[in-house]
Enzyme design. Structure first.
Site, PDB file in Angstrom:
ATOM      1  N   CYS A 151     -47.406  60.887   0.594  1.00  7.54           N
ATOM      2  CA  CYS A 151     -47.168  59.778  -0.351  1.00  7.54           C
ATOM      3  C   CYS A 151     -46.502  58.582   0.322  1.00  7.54           C
ATOM      4  O   CYS A 151     -46.319  57.546  -0.298  1.00  7.54           O
ATOM      5  CB  CYS A 151     -46.359  60.250  -1.562  1.00  7.54           C
ATOM      6  SG  CYS A 151     -44.642  60.648  -1.156  1.00  7.54           S
ATOM      7  N   HIS A 164     -41.463  48.222  13.690  1.00  6.39           N
ATOM      8  CA  HIS A 164     -42.061  49.553  13.895  1.00  6.39           C
ATOM      9  C   HIS A 164     -41.223  50.678  13.284  1.00  6.39           C
ATOM     10  O   HIS A 164     -41.319  51.828  13.710  1.00  6.39           O
ATOM     11  CB  HIS A 164     -42.306  49.803  15.395  1.00  6.39           C
ATOM     12  CG  HIS A 164     -43.405  48.949  15.958  1.00  6.39           C
ATOM     13  ND1 HIS A 164     -43.608  48.748  17.300  1.00  6.39           N
ATOM     14  CD2 HIS A 164     -44.372  48.223  15.337  1.00  6.39           C
ATOM     15  CE1 HIS A 164     -44.658  47.934  17.479  1.00  6.39           C
ATOM     16  NE2 HIS A 164     -45.124  47.601  16.299  1.00  6.39           N
TER      17      HIS A 164
HETATM   18  P1  NAD Z   1     -43.773  49.290  26.629  1.00  7.70           P
HETATM   19  O1  NAD Z   1     -43.324  50.658  27.044  1.00  7.70           O
HETATM   20  O2  NAD Z   1     -45.216  49.066  26.426  1.00  7.70           O
HETATM   21  O3  NAD Z   1     -43.300  48.241  27.742  1.00  7.70           O
HETATM   22  C1  NAD Z   1     -41.986  48.191  28.197  1.00  7.70           C
HETATM   23  C2  NAD Z   1     -41.778  46.879  28.931  1.00  7.70           C
HETATM   24  O4  NAD Z   1     -40.408  46.789  29.279  1.00  7.70           O
HETATM   25  C3  NAD Z   1     -42.577  46.744  30.241  1.00  7.70           C
HETATM   26  O5  NAD Z   1     -43.201  45.467  30.272  1.00  7.70           O
HETATM   27  C4  NAD Z   1     -41.507  46.859  31.327  1.00  7.70           C
HETATM   28  O6  NAD Z   1     -41.820  46.076  32.480  1.00  7.70           O
HETATM   29  C5  NAD Z   1     -40.307  46.303  30.593  1.00  7.70           C
HETATM   30  N1  NAD Z   1     -39.008  46.731  31.121  1.00  7.70           N
HETATM   31  C6  NAD Z   1     -38.674  47.891  31.744  1.00  7.70           C
HETATM   32  N2  NAD Z   1     -37.372  47.909  32.049  1.00  7.70           N
HETATM   33  C7  NAD Z   1     -36.849  46.724  31.605  1.00  7.70           C
HETATM   34  C8  NAD Z   1     -35.563  46.163  31.606  1.00  7.70           C
HETATM   35  N3  NAD Z   1     -34.520  46.794  32.142  1.00  7.70           N
HETATM   36  N4  NAD Z   1     -35.400  44.922  31.067  1.00  7.70           N
HETATM   37  C9  NAD Z   1     -36.440  44.259  30.521  1.00  7.70           C
HETATM   38  N5  NAD Z   1     -37.685  44.764  30.479  1.00  7.70           N
HETATM   39  C10 NAD Z   1     -37.892  45.985  31.018  1.00  7.70           C
HETATM   40  O7  NAD Z   1     -42.920  48.924  25.350  1.00  7.70           O
HETATM   41  P2  NAD Z   1     -43.261  47.990  24.101  1.00  7.70           P
HETATM   42  O8  NAD Z   1     -43.904  46.732  24.549  1.00  7.70           O
HETATM   43  O9  NAD Z   1     -42.020  47.938  23.294  1.00  7.70           O
HETATM   44  O10 NAD Z   1     -44.375  48.763  23.243  1.00  7.70           O
HETATM   45  C11 NAD Z   1     -44.397  50.154  23.072  1.00  7.70           C
HETATM   46  C12 NAD Z   1     -44.166  50.700  21.667  1.00  7.70           C
HETATM   47  O11 NAD Z   1     -43.340  51.818  21.861  1.00  7.70           O
HETATM   48  C13 NAD Z   1     -43.424  49.853  20.694  1.00  7.70           C
HETATM   49  O12 NAD Z   1     -44.161  49.883  19.543  1.00  7.70           O
HETATM   50  C14 NAD Z   1     -42.099  50.577  20.405  1.00  7.70           C
HETATM   51  O13 NAD Z   1     -41.938  50.748  19.009  1.00  7.70           O
HETATM   52  C15 NAD Z   1     -42.244  51.934  20.975  1.00  7.70           C
HETATM   53  N6  NAD Z   1     -41.084  52.420  21.763  1.00  7.70           N
HETATM   54  C16 NAD Z   1     -39.808  52.226  21.325  1.00  7.70           C
HETATM   55  C17 NAD Z   1     -38.751  52.674  22.080  1.00  7.70           C
HETATM   56  C18 NAD Z   1     -37.339  52.453  21.590  1.00  7.70           C
HETATM   57  O14 NAD Z   1     -37.119  52.315  20.381  1.00  7.70           O
HETATM   58  N7  NAD Z   1     -36.352  52.360  22.470  1.00  7.70           N
HETATM   59  C19 NAD Z   1     -38.965  53.338  23.286  1.00  7.70           C
HETATM   60  C20 NAD Z   1     -40.294  53.532  23.708  1.00  7.70           C
HETATM   61  C21 NAD Z   1     -41.343  53.062  22.925  1.00  7.70           C
END
Ligand code: NAD
Length: 251
Positions: free
Chosen positions: A133, A122
């Site tokens: 572009c 991502h």
């Molecule tokens: P999501 O927010 O949809 O889900 C987060 C998951 O992490 C949940 O299932 C939750 O239960 C779990 N979780 C929470 N605390 C945890 C812990 N301490 N240990 C393990 N698991 C834990 O996130 P996603 O599935 O990554 O999808 C969301 C999109 O958002 C992705 O495309 C990502 O690129 C982006 N995103 C990235 C970041 C980052 O780079 N840190 C932060 C937020 C969102």
């Protein structure tokens, strides 16, 4: 559950015997570092859904708001450090024969912790690209004028946007093919800290499963994909992953 428990020992054996291992991480892995997940969004921004901010349509409608959100996220990410979960994954890479980390995270914390064999599906929030572009840009390619948003020095003079993949956008060239290829040959696939709701990333575990891979979910809350997992280690990744590393080192 302690490290000597049956689950950790048998998983450690599988990891050491595997010809190839894939770990796929999501926002949950960075939660313990202080980076909020999307689906647990709190504070200042909880009146917006990520799908209303992280899309090309949102940027077209209100680029100031989207850039403000990303600047807030960038500042937050700059201030945090990897947690024990990130370090454990970096160590696993050194302990196992063939280990690939697929991450949906855009925050650089896996690199900061020392992981090297990473596929960032991502993008990365520290990078910037042109909305018109689609080229990644360096500071010298950016036109900054008072009263206007930053623009790219290209014929279209496109607005500068974060170098991440937004909802509804294609993954970076080659990312799906590369991730599917490593997942298909993975004898063990670890799905960590992801709600498994965002495709195509959520589909990589099936590439492993249908090719005989042993699939493990690490998450405090079982996800919609829990039913296809061979093992569920329920809890925060910052606690579970170091225990897996300890179990591997103990063998
Ligand atoms: P999501 O927010 O949809 O889900 C987060 C998951 O992490 C949940 O299932 C939750 O239960 C779990 N979780 C929470 N605390 C945890 C812990 N301490 N240990 C393990 N698991 C834990 O996130 P996603 O599935 O990554 O999808 C969301 C999109 O958002 C992705 O495309 C990502 O690129 C982006 N995103 C990235 C970041 C980052 O780079 N840190 C932060 C937020 C969102």
């Amino acid at each position: 559950m302690d490290v000597s428990s049956k689950d950790y020992v048998s998983l450690a054996e599988r990891l050491l015997n595997a010809r190839s291992v894939v770990a796929m991480t999501g926002a949950g892995v960075s939660n313990e570092s202080g980076v909020p997940t999307f689906r647990g969004l709190d504070g200042l921004w909880n009146k917006y859904r990520p799908e209303e901010l992280a899309t090309p349509g949102a940027f077209r409608r209100n680029p100031e708001l989207v850039l403000e959100w990303y600047n807030w996220r960038r500042d937050l990410i700059k201030a945090v450090k990897p947690n024990p979960g990130h370090y454990a994954l970096a160590e696993l890479e050194t302990l196992l024969e063939d280990f690939t980390l697929i991450t949906q995270n855009v925050d650089n914390l896996h690199y900061d912790a020392g992981s090297r064999n990473i596929i960032e599906v991502h993008g990365n929030i520290s990078k910037e690209k042109c909305f018109m572009c689609d080229q990644f840009v360096q500071e010298e390619d950016i036109i900054r004028k008072k009263g206007d948003l930053p623009r790219h020095n290209c014929p279209a003079k496109g607005l500068i946007r974060p170098g991440v993949v937004w909802f509804g956008e294609q993954l970076p060239p080659g990312a799906i093919e590369q991730s599917s290829a490593v997942s298909e040959k993975a004898d063990v696939f670890l799905s960590i800290g992801t709600s498994s709701k965002v495709y195509p990333a959520a589909g990589f575990v099936m590439d492993s499963k249908t090719n005989g891979g042993y699939c493990v979910e690490i998450n405090p809350v079982p996800t919609d994909q829990a039913g296809i997992m061979d093992l569920i280690l329920q809890g925060p990744s910052g606690e579970i992953l170091p225990k897996i590393v300890e179990a591997v080192k103990a063998l």
